[in-house]
Motif scaffolding. Structure first.
Motif, short mmCIF file in Angstrom:
data_model
loop_
_atom_site.label_atom_id
_atom_site.label_comp_id
_atom_site.label_asym_id
_atom_site.label_seq_id
_atom_site.Cartn_x
_atom_site.Cartn_y
_atom_site.Cartn_z
N ASP A 524 0.83 -1.22 0.00
CA ASP A 524 0.00 0.00 0.00
C ASP A 524 0.86 1.27 0.00
O ASP A 524 0.50 2.26 -0.61
N GLN A 525 1.99 1.22 0.70
CA GLN A 525 2.87 2.40 0.71
C GLN A 525 3.43 2.66 -0.67
O GLN A 525 3.64 3.81 -1.06
N LEU A 526 3.69 1.58 -1.41
CA LEU A 526 4.33 1.75 -2.72
C LEU A 526 3.31 2.03 -3.82
O LEU A 526 3.56 2.83 -4.71
N GLU A 527 2.20 1.35 -3.72
CA GLU A 527 1.24 1.47 -4.82
C GLU A 527 0.15 2.48 -4.52
O GLU A 527 -0.57 2.90 -5.43
N GLY A 528 0.04 2.85 -3.26
CA GLY A 528 -1.03 3.78 -2.90
C GLY A 528 -2.32 3.00 -2.94
O GLY A 528 -2.52 2.16 -3.79
N ARG A 529 -3.14 3.22 -1.97
CA ARG A 529 -4.41 2.51 -1.98
C ARG A 529 -5.48 3.48 -1.54
O ARG A 529 -5.32 4.16 -0.54
N LYS A 530 -6.53 3.52 -2.34
CA LYS A 530 -7.61 4.43 -1.95
C LYS A 530 -8.21 3.93 -0.65
O LYS A 530 -8.52 2.75 -0.51
N SER A 531 -8.33 4.83 0.33
CA SER A 531 -8.92 4.39 1.59
C SER A 531 -10.41 4.16 1.38
O SER A 531 -11.02 4.73 0.49
N ASN A 532 -10.95 3.31 2.22
CA ASN A 532 -12.36 2.97 2.11
C ASN A 532 -13.21 4.09 2.71
O ASN A 532 -13.13 4.37 3.90
N THR A 533 -14.01 4.72 1.87
CA THR A 533 -14.82 5.83 2.40
C THR A 533 -16.27 5.40 2.60
O THR A 533 -17.05 6.12 3.19
N LEU A 534 -16.60 4.22 2.10
CA LEU A 534 -17.98 3.75 2.25
C LEU A 534 -18.27 3.39 3.72
O LEU A 534 -19.31 3.74 4.27
N ILE A 535 -17.30 2.71 4.33
CA ILE A 535 -17.51 2.27 5.71
C ILE A 535 -17.34 3.45 6.67
O ILE A 535 -16.32 4.12 6.66
N ARG A 536 -18.36 3.67 7.50
CA ARG A 536 -18.27 4.80 8.43
C ARG A 536 -18.19 4.36 9.88
O ARG A 536 -17.81 5.12 10.76
N HIS A 537 -18.58 3.11 10.12
CA HIS A 537 -18.42 2.55 11.47
C HIS A 537 -17.79 1.18 11.35
O HIS A 537 -18.33 0.31 10.68
N LEU A 538 -16.65 1.04 11.99
CA LEU A 538 -15.96 -0.25 11.94
C LEU A 538 -16.00 -0.87 13.33
O LEU A 538 -15.69 -0.19 14.32
N PHE A 539 -16.40 -2.12 13.39
CA PHE A 539 -16.42 -2.83 14.67
C PHE A 539 -15.36 -3.92 14.62
O PHE A 539 -15.31 -4.69 13.67
N ILE A 540 -14.51 -3.95 15.65
CA ILE A 540 -13.52 -5.04 15.71
C ILE A 540 -13.80 -5.83 16.98
O ILE A 540 -13.62 -5.32 18.09
#
Ligand code: ATP
Length: 766
Positions: A524-540
């Motif tokens: 991801d650092q090298l290729e760049g990755r679009k962050s996920n903007t769809l998810i607004r609440h993440l539960f772990i």
């Protein structure tokens, strides 16, 4: 039946009557709406004036079409809403409410009687609330207060007053089966009733008995990161799921289940919790496991050793050569020092060292790896690596296009054209007609050109797609090079061995679990990755099992998310969690932490036993539900072991226990137990691919039992030989805390030293 009870029963019946009236009315409406929609779809084009002669006519046609489409969409929406409402009424019908509070608001003449249920219900004139949804602002009084002064928050401010009565009900099929006026905590009696039942193969909703501290988790709206450290069985998962339902209600106009995601420990757990939200009338959020996420990202380029494989190895391979090096590797790669090492490496790669792959076609080089390297490093170094990757990819696509054109006149194309079948010809012909209607297919040159173009294009499509996905970067080689660094940023124990082991695996295309996160992070650092903007609440959930590195990785993937992180430090069972800082102890900015000390799952006797297994266990408060003390039986050989377990299973079944788990330390042990027991008892073996569990007797390793519960638990072999390392304490604790009503421990030989601190009064030794 006393007067009060009778009055309440009449209210149930009155509400059922209202529901019936509403259902009849809705059915009429739905019938009409459905007919209307079908009719509208049939006659859609009849009511649209289509005229495309003049520009004005086109506009008019467009307007008319738009109106008609909007009308249809509106009818469909109303139909959908009515249908949902009908389902909601259906859910209310058998048990319209579970709670009541009489609240006297300051400044008002008298108290208002508020009934609370799984959904709201208005009277037939739609003027007054007969039932309030448990998530409505006023319902929080029910969860937060006992009779006396009370207040609740509304969008327009705090409302203060006095709660004069708090009552709970058990209503089944429209009949009140139990009714309790409650004091300080929400219905010990109701909770007793609920928790005393048998374990379910699907988790149940707890809305009727949510406890105050759980309510704070459910209704928390402010924190960017909400951390819940809760002891085993304290209702973390339950609170998380009711929280999802609460958020979907509270933000119903702006938030949908697509915006919420839950990371859970294994597929079995996924299915265990899958019915809670639908039961509450909400759609399930996206559920995945961290492993599934990693697998999707890695695709099939590696053979990936998953977390369960790692767990088996850690617990069984102690005597194998290289074990200590592997443990060092697991721990180091989970930590933030390794992340820093990668960050430093990325900085270095910005000016030199990236490794590319030669792009070739039919054995001939299109662009060599050296040329890609030269091009990449000729770009302005102040441009980020991902942006330079994008520029390089654009350049490569142009080079590939040039080559593609050259290929069309080559011999291999002619050969391939001759082998084409009728359909390919037809396709080419249609293509030509569409684009050059003045020409005919008799034109042989033209025909060949088109066919050649189409043949070459098909071959080059794959190359272009690979380039667009940055596959010209040799990620494996770049990651591997990280392990040739002679002076790492920090010197972990056994760095050389870590390097040797990692390189050996990568050469064999094996990706160890501990490498997956760092590898994808580097990518991801090298290729760049679009962050996920769809998810607004993440539960772990089960967050104690995530390493600091994994958490940072997730934060980067979901940067705009609110996070709810739930776990128990005493159930951290993965090798990378030993002596590592836990997520649950992190306090980054914007974090709020809630600690749950009360355990609801197990009887008081089981909690009194299990709390002795861990340090700090004295802070765990059991919920006051009685049962038998855990029983320990020591035997001398496997014949006696299996004989005793069979007897035990038999007795448990006779007592009416429906879910009985024989929990082993590893899959290897589970398999052996299964082989020994399968002929005499109807046992089932569960492995990491199991994605649902049914009632009956199951055998499974402790790490797969995470998050779930059983009426009775049998610990297959609690001997010191099996659980002889300090490292296995949390695994043992996790296994024992899965029991709701009964816990039986068998030990071949001397019992585990992990029980040393458990008071002898807390269990019976037979
Ligand atoms: N307020 C409550 N009312 C009724 N039951 C409850 C309540 N809180 C928890 N429980 C019950 O207690 C049991 C344990 O809950 P849950 O699985 O959510 O706990 P947990 O903290 O996630 O457990 P663990 O960490 O051990 O997996 C479940 O059967 C759940 O229904």
């Amino acid at each position: 039946m006393n007067k009060e009870w009778e009055k309440e029963q009449q209210r149930v019946e009155f509400i059922q009557d209202v529901i019936d009236q509403k259902v009849v009315h809705l059915h009429e409406n739905l019938g009409g709406l459905k007919g209307g929609i079908i009719e509208l779809r049939k006659t859609f084009w009849e009511d649209v004036t289509v005229n495309l002669d003049e520009p004005d006519d086109v506009i008019e046609t467009f307007t008319s079409l738009k109106q008609q489409a909007e009308l249809l969409a509106e009818r469909e929406r109303t139909h959908g809403q009515s249908y949902r409402f009908l389902k909601q009424l259906d859910r209310l019908k058998n048990s319209p409410f579970f709670g009541r509070i009489d609240f006297h608001e300051d400044g008002e003449k008298s108290a208002e009687c508020i009934y609370i249920g799984v959904a709201s219900l208005m009277d037939v004139h739609d003027e007054e609330f007969l039932i309030y949804d448990w998530r409505a602002p006023i319902s929080s009084l029910y969860y937060d207060y006992s009779p006396g002064p009370a207040e609740y928050n509304t969008p327009s401010g705090m409302i203060e007053g006095t709660m004069e009565l708090k009552r709970q009900y058990i209503i089944k099929n429209g009949k009140i089966m139990g009714m309790f006026d409650t004091g300080v905590t929400i219905g010990d009696s109701l909770l007793q009733e609920v928790l005393g039942g048998t374990a379910n193969t699907q988790m149940k909703s707890i809305v009727a008995t949510i406890q105050r501290e759980q309510n704070h988790i459910i209704r928390n709206e402010k924190s960017k990161i909400l951390i819940v450290q809760g002891v085993a069985g304290s209702g973390k998962t339950s609170a998380a799921l009711q929280r999802v339902a609460y958020l979907l209600y509270r933000y119903r106009n702006t938030l949908s289940s697509d915006n919420i995601m839950l990371f859970s420990p294994n597929p079995l757990f996924n299915s265990y919790v899958a019915t809670v939200l639908p039961e509450l009338g909400e759609e399930n959020m996206e559920q995945t496991t961290y492993q599934q996420y990693l697998n999707t990202r890695l695709g099939s380029q590696f053979s990936v050793d998953d977390s369960f494989f790692q767990m088996e190895y850690t617990l069984t391979a102690m005597d194998e050569p290289g074990y200590d090096a592997k443990m060092n590797s697991i721990r180091y790669k989970a930590g933030l020092d390794f992340k820093k090492q990668i960050d430093r490496y990325v900085e270095e790669l910005s000016s030199k060292g990236l490794i590319f792959k030669t792009i070739s076609f039919r054995g001939e080089t299109i662009v060599s790896a050296q040329d890609i390297t030269k091009y990449f490093y000729s770009l302005d170094p102040s441009i980020s690596i991902p942006n330079r990757m994008k520029l390089t990819s654009d350049w490569l696509l142009k080079e590939i296009n040039k080559q593609e054109k050259l290929e069309r006149s080559k011999e291999w194309v002619l050969n391939e054209a001759e082998l084409l079948d009728k359909n390919d010809y037809l396709e080419a012909f249609q293509h030509m007609q569409k684009n050059h209607d003045e020409e005919t297919f008799d034109d042989a040159d033209r025909e060949f050109q088109i066919l050649a173009k189409s043949i070459v294009n098909k071959h080059f499509k794959k190359i272009r797609s690979a380039v667009k996905q940055n596959r010209f970067l040799n990620m494996k080689a770049v990651y591997k090079k990280l392990f040739t660094i002679k002076d790492p940023f920090t010197w972990p124990n056994g760095w050389e061995e870590i390097c040797d082991e990692t390189i050996k695996n990568l050469n064999a295309n094996i990706m160890s679990y501990e490498d997956t996160t760092p590898y994808l992070y580097l990518q991801d650092q090298l290729e760049g990755r679009k962050s996920n903007t769809l998810i607004r609440h993440l539960f772990i959930d089960e967050a104690q099992d995530y390493s600091p590195f994994q958490f940072e990785f997730l934060k980067q993937l979901f940067p705009h998310c609110k996070m709810t992180i739930l776990g128990d430090v005493n159930q951290a069972i993965y090798a990378h969690t030993v002596d590592a800082p836990s997520l649950l102890n992190l306090e980054p900015e914007g974090t709020e932490k809630i600690v749950l000390r009360r355990s609801y799952r197990s009887t008081k006797q089981i909690v009194d036993f299990t709390k002795g297994l861990i340090s700090g266990g004295e802070m765990i408060e059991p919920f006051n539900r009685d049962g038998e003390k855990p029983i320990l039986i020591e035997v001398n050989d496997t014949v006696a072991l299996h004989g005793k377990i069979e007897e035990c299973v038999h007795r448990l079944k006779e007592k009416g226990h429906e879910t009985i788990a024989i929990i082993c330390k590893t899959m290897k042990e589970s398999q052996a137990a299964y082989d020994a027991l399968k002929t005499s008892s109807p046992v089932r073996l569960m492995d990491k691919n199991a994605n649902s569990y049914e009632k009956g007797i199951i055998i499974l390793p402790a790490y797969l039992a995470k998050g779930i519960e059983f009426d009775a638990v049998i610990i297959y072999n609690a001997s010191n030989e099996q659980y002889g390392r300090e490292y296995e304490r949390k695994l043992f604790y996790t296994a024992c805390t899965r029991a709701m009503h009964e816990l039986h421990l068998f030990s071949m030989g001397k019992r585990t030293f992990l029980m040393e601190e458990v008071s002898e009064d807390a269990y019976i030794q037979e």
